[in-house]
Scaffold this motif. Structure first.
Motif, PDB file in Angstrom:
ATOM      1  N   ALA A 164       5.268   6.812   9.109  1.00 40.53           N
ATOM      2  CA  ALA A 164       6.390   6.135   9.074  1.00 40.53           C
ATOM      3  C   ALA A 164       7.470   7.095   8.103  1.00 40.53           C
ATOM      4  CB  ALA A 164       6.390   4.613   8.752  1.00 40.53           C
ATOM      5  N   LEU A 165       6.763   7.308   6.921  1.00 40.46           N
ATOM      6  CA  LEU A 165       7.687   8.115   5.798  1.00 40.46           C
ATOM      7  C   LEU A 165       7.902   9.441   6.431  1.00 40.46           C
ATOM      8  CD1 LEU A 165       5.390   7.219   3.012  1.00 40.46           C
ATOM      9  CD2 LEU A 165       7.826   6.419   3.095  1.00 40.46           C
ATOM     10  N   ALA A 166       7.329  10.107   7.050  1.00 39.61           N
ATOM     11  CA  ALA A 166       7.557  11.495   7.761  1.00 39.61           C
ATOM     12  C   ALA A 166       8.576  11.568   8.723  1.00 39.61           C
ATOM     13  CB  ALA A 166       5.994  11.876   8.313  1.00 39.61           C
ATOM     14  N   GLU A 167       8.706  10.261   9.389  1.00 39.19           N
ATOM     15  CA  GLU A 167      10.012   9.896  10.437  1.00 39.19           C
ATOM     16  C   GLU A 167      11.360  10.199   9.678  1.00 39.19           C
ATOM     17  OE1 GLU A 167       8.883   6.515  12.431  1.00 39.19           O
ATOM     18  OE2 GLU A 167       7.386   7.343  13.641  1.00 39.19           O
ATOM     19  N   ASP A 168      11.269   9.695   8.269  1.00 40.57           N
ATOM     20  CA  ASP A 168      12.236   9.609   7.340  1.00 40.57           C
ATOM     21  C   ASP A 168      12.464  10.834   6.767  1.00 40.57           C
ATOM     22  OD1 ASP A 168      13.161   7.200   8.306  1.00 40.57           O
ATOM     23  OD2 ASP A 168      12.413   6.057   6.797  1.00 40.57           O
ATOM     24  N   GLY A 169      11.568  11.877   6.756  1.00 43.42           N
ATOM     25  CA  GLY A 169      11.768  13.132   6.326  1.00 43.42           C
ATOM     26  C   GLY A 169      11.102  13.257   4.804  1.00 43.42           C
ATOM     27  N   LEU A 170      10.153  12.074   4.663  1.00 47.63           N
ATOM     28  CA  LEU A 170       9.515  12.002   3.255  1.00 47.63           C
ATOM     29  C   LEU A 170       8.000  12.248   3.367  1.00 47.63           C
ATOM     30  CD1 LEU A 170      11.126   8.471   2.435  1.00 47.63           C
ATOM     31  CD2 LEU A 170      11.792  10.585   1.622  1.00 47.63           C
ATOM     32  N   THR A 171       7.363  12.961   2.348  1.00 50.12           N
ATOM     33  CA  THR A 171       5.985  13.541   2.337  1.00 50.12           C
ATOM     34  C   THR A 171       5.367  12.653   1.356  1.00 50.12           C
ATOM     35  OG1 THR A 171       6.733  15.615   2.945  1.00 50.12           O
ATOM     36  CG2 THR A 171       4.611  15.354   1.877  1.00 50.12           C
ATOM     37  N   ALA A 172       4.209  12.141   1.758  1.00 46.34           N
ATOM     38  CA  ALA A 172       3.402  11.285   0.876  1.00 46.34           C
ATOM     39  C   ALA A 172       2.194  11.826   0.525  1.00 46.34           C
ATOM     40  CB  ALA A 172       3.031  10.036   1.892  1.00 46.34           C
ATOM     41  N   TYR A 173       1.790  11.620  -0.717  1.00 49.82           N
ATOM     42  CA  TYR A 173       0.641  12.023  -1.092  1.00 49.82           C
ATOM     43  C   TYR A 173      -0.298  10.854  -1.811  1.00 49.82           C
ATOM     44  CZ  TYR A 173       3.209  16.271  -1.493  1.00 49.82           C
ATOM     45  OH  TYR A 173       3.763  17.442  -1.372  1.00 49.82           O
ATOM     46  N   ALA A 174      -1.582  11.007  -1.534  1.00 49.83           N
ATOM     47  CA  ALA A 174      -2.485   9.837  -1.713  1.00 49.83           C
ATOM     48  C   ALA A 174      -3.421  10.022  -2.969  1.00 49.83           C
ATOM     49  CB  ALA A 174      -3.459   9.555  -0.550  1.00 49.83           C
ATOM     50  N   LYS A 175      -3.761   8.838  -3.654  1.00 50.00           N
ATOM     51  CA  LYS A 175      -4.589   8.739  -4.652  1.00 50.00           C
ATOM     52  C   LYS A 175      -5.238   7.536  -4.397  1.00 50.00           C
ATOM     53  CE  LYS A 175      -1.905   7.305  -8.777  1.00 50.00           C
ATOM     54  NZ  LYS A 175      -2.499   6.079  -9.101  1.00 50.00           N
ATOM     55  N   THR A 176      -6.541   7.336  -5.106  1.00 50.33           N
ATOM     56  CA  THR A 176      -7.222   5.892  -5.268  1.00 50.33           C
ATOM     57  C   THR A 176      -6.598   5.276  -6.457  1.00 50.33           C
ATOM     58  OG1 THR A 176      -8.853   6.608  -6.945  1.00 50.33           O
ATOM     59  CG2 THR A 176      -9.399   6.936  -4.556  1.00 50.33           C
ATOM     60  N   SER A 177      -6.777   3.768  -6.367  1.00 44.78           N
ATOM     61  CA  SER A 177      -6.093   3.093  -7.656  1.00 44.78           C
ATOM     62  C   SER A 177      -7.235   3.252  -8.713  1.00 44.78           C
ATOM     63  CB  SER A 177      -6.059   1.689  -7.264  1.00 44.78           C
ATOM     64  OG  SER A 177      -7.125   1.043  -6.954  1.00 44.78           O
ATOM     65  N   GLY A 178      -8.527   3.804  -8.341  1.00 47.15           N
ATOM     66  CA  GLY A 178      -9.415   3.648  -9.239  1.00 47.15           C
ATOM     67  C   GLY A 178     -10.067   2.358  -9.363  1.00 47.15           C
ATOM     68  N   SER A 179      -9.830   1.520  -8.688  1.00 42.65           N
ATOM     69  CA  SER A 179     -10.304   0.021  -8.521  1.00 42.65           C
ATOM     70  C   SER A 179     -10.703  -0.397  -7.106  1.00 42.65           C
ATOM     71  CB  SER A 179      -9.348  -0.998  -8.919  1.00 42.65           C
ATOM     72  OG  SER A 179      -9.767  -2.327  -8.563  1.00 42.65           O
ATOM     73  N   LYS A 180     -10.083  -1.069  -6.285  1.00 45.42           N
ATOM     74  CA  LYS A 180     -10.151  -1.411  -4.958  1.00 45.42           C
ATOM     75  C   LYS A 180      -9.264  -0.881  -3.869  1.00 45.42           C
ATOM     76  CE  LYS A 180      -8.554  -5.913  -5.386  1.00 45.42           C
ATOM     77  NZ  LYS A 180      -8.827  -7.428  -4.943  1.00 45.42           N
ATOM     78  N   GLY A 181      -8.090  -0.217  -4.165  1.00 43.83           N
ATOM     79  CA  GLY A 181      -7.128  -0.060  -3.456  1.00 43.83           C
ATOM     80  C   GLY A 181      -6.852   1.673  -3.274  1.00 43.83           C
ATOM     81  N   LEU A 182      -5.604   1.894  -2.749  1.00 48.00           N
ATOM     82  CA  LEU A 182      -5.012   3.116  -2.630  1.00 48.00           C
ATOM     83  C   LEU A 182      -3.477   3.130  -2.756  1.00 48.00           C
ATOM     84  CD1 LEU A 182      -6.384   5.981  -1.381  1.00 48.00           C
ATOM     85  CD2 LEU A 182      -5.474   5.338   0.926  1.00 48.00           C
ATOM     86  N   GLN A 183      -3.032   4.140  -3.376  1.00 52.09           N
ATOM     87  CA  GLN A 183      -1.852   4.378  -3.432  1.00 52.09           C
ATOM     88  C   GLN A 183      -1.174   5.605  -2.930  1.00 52.09           C
ATOM     89  OE1 GLN A 183      -1.955   4.185  -7.893  1.00 52.09           O
ATOM     90  NE2 GLN A 183      -1.984   1.992  -7.934  1.00 52.09           N
ATOM     91  N   LEU A 184       0.228   5.310  -2.494  1.00 55.19           N
ATOM     92  CA  LEU A 184       0.571   6.581  -1.874  1.00 55.19           C
ATOM     93  C   LEU A 184       2.036   6.983  -2.597  1.00 55.19           C
ATOM     94  CD1 LEU A 184       0.744   6.219   1.779  1.00 55.19           C
ATOM     95  CD2 LEU A 184      -0.921   7.000   0.465  1.00 55.19           C
ATOM     96  N   TYR A 185       2.367   7.896  -3.321  1.00 58.36           N
ATOM     97  CA  TYR A 185       3.354   8.709  -3.832  1.00 58.36           C
ATOM     98  C   TYR A 185       4.285   9.585  -2.961  1.00 58.36           C
ATOM     99  CZ  TYR A 185       1.662   6.791  -8.509  1.00 58.36           C
ATOM    100  OH  TYR A 185       1.370   5.964  -9.506  1.00 58.36           O
ATOM    101  N   VAL A 186       5.669   9.419  -3.193  1.00 58.08           N
ATOM    102  CA  VAL A 186       6.405  10.152  -2.594  1.00 58.08           C
ATOM    103  C   VAL A 186       7.367  10.943  -3.367  1.00 58.08           C
ATOM    104  CG1 VAL A 186       8.315  10.274  -0.626  1.00 58.08           C
ATOM    105  CG2 VAL A 186       6.288   8.731  -0.314  1.00 58.08           C
ATOM    106  N   PRO A 187       7.626  12.204  -3.732  1.00 62.34           N
ATOM    107  CA  PRO A 187       8.525  12.644  -4.517  1.00 62.34           C
ATOM    108  C   PRO A 187      10.044  12.237  -3.987  1.00 62.34           C
ATOM    109  CG  PRO A 187       7.465  14.306  -3.594  1.00 62.34           C
ATOM    110  CD  PRO A 187       6.873  13.054  -3.134  1.00 62.34           C
ATOM    111  N   ILE A 188      11.015  11.912  -4.707  1.00 67.28           N
ATOM    112  CA  ILE A 188      12.419  11.791  -4.005  1.00 67.28           C
ATOM    113  C   ILE A 188      13.292  12.293  -4.994  1.00 67.28           C
ATOM    114  CG2 ILE A 188      11.872   9.813  -2.830  1.00 67.28           C
ATOM    115  CD1 ILE A 188      12.930   7.951  -4.949  1.00 67.28           C
TER     116      ILE A 188
END
Length: 306
Positions: A164-188
């Motif tokens: 969905a982010l790519a459809e808006d021209g945005l690039t996502a990068y992933a990292k673990t939360s270090g706990s139980k989840g996941l986080q996506l970052y997008v430079p803007i």
């Protein structure tokens, strides 16, 4: 009280204390090992902390003891620790401002680690050389699984979110939360403070509507069983998110770890995306900083308001 151990870091003298104190009882990981990890991970961690007001989460008696967030730099801090004074509207302590540390060198990072600041939390905006607050330059999505969902389900949602982010021209990068989840970052490209939160909310609600069996966007715990919350509210400028490469205060010294999209797509078990401090040091030695592109000057703009 244990005897202080003087060390030289970046030409600065620091006195380290209680190096043998175990901060992760389940793993036997000591304060000395915490400091060693932060000193060794500094080359890839510091660029993500640069120019960002740091909130420390301190665990002076280890992960099983009492913890507290600290925004105001201690009056005992060395005079070479860079600080910025920022307004703190809505502070639980009624303070009008706080003097935040800005960690930009290994000496300051080691100083923070010596305070048993296991977790390092940063906002999505930066400050200028004279302390002026700039507009957000990162967009973040915190994917939080509701049991029995795990990080595996977070990975499936991350793939949908990435598309969905790519459809808006945005690039996502992933990292673990270090706990139980996941986080996506997008430079803007820096944008007015409210727009990232608005955009993230709109996108989370859209995906929740398209995939109601997998995703929720409302912060109501009763709705989250077996689903993944796309927490868009982390883009509120008053909030912070765990920094890349920060330790987490869990049973083991896990780290909020950058991961590749191949790792996200291949995740079939929660243990596939659990990394401890020693493992992260090995990963960085092999792959470098998987989030290096977050600091690129080539940043996409968020879509305009509809």
């Amino acid at each position: 009280m244990s005897e202080a151990t003087p060390v030289r870091v970046d030409g600065r003298t620091l006195k380290l204390t209680n190096l043998d104190k175990v901060l992760y009882p389940g793993h036997g990981f000591t304060k000395g090992e915490v400091i060693d990890y932060y000193a060794r991970i500094a080359p890839v961690l510091l660029p993500h902390l640069a120019n960002r007001a740091l909130t420390l989460k301190r665990y002076p008696n280890g992960v099983d003891g009492t913890s507290f967030f600290e925004k105001n730099v201690s009056r005992h801090a060395p005079d070479w620790v860079r600080t910025v004074r920022l307004e703190t509207p809505g502070s639980s302590r009624g303070a009008e401002h706080a003097d935040y540390a800005v960690v930009e060198d290994t000496a300051t990072l080691v100083w923070a680690a010596n305070l048993a600041a296991l977790e390092l939390h940063i906002p999505q905006w930066t400050v200028g050389p004279r302390g002026a607050r700039h507009d957000p330059d990162l967009l973040v999505f915190d994917l939080d699984p509701g049991a029995p969902a795990t990080v595996v389900e977070c990975c499936r949602v991350a793939e949908l979110l990435r598309e969905a982010l790519a459809e808006d021209g945005l690039t996502a990068y992933a990292k673990t939360s270090g706990s139980k989840g996941l986080q996506l970052y997008v430079p803007i490209s820096p944008v007015d403070a409210e727009r990232p939160r608005e955009y993230a909310h709109e996108l989370a609600e859209r995906l929740a509507g398209e995939h109601p069996r997998q995703i929720v966007s409302k912060m109501v715990r009763a709705l989250r069983g077996g689903k993944v919350l796309i927490d868009w509210s982390q883009n509120n400028t008053a909030k912070t998110t765990i920094a890349p490469y920060s330790l987490r205060a869990r049973e083991n010294p896990t780290v909020s770890t950058p991961v590749t999209w191949a790792e996200v797509q291949g995740c079939a078990s929660p243990q596939d995306l659990v990394f401890t401090a020693p493992e992260v040091l090995d990963r960085v030695a092999e792959h470098g900083d998987l989030l290096a592109d977050l600091r690129s000057e080539d940043r996409a703009s968020l879509p305009r308001r509809s």
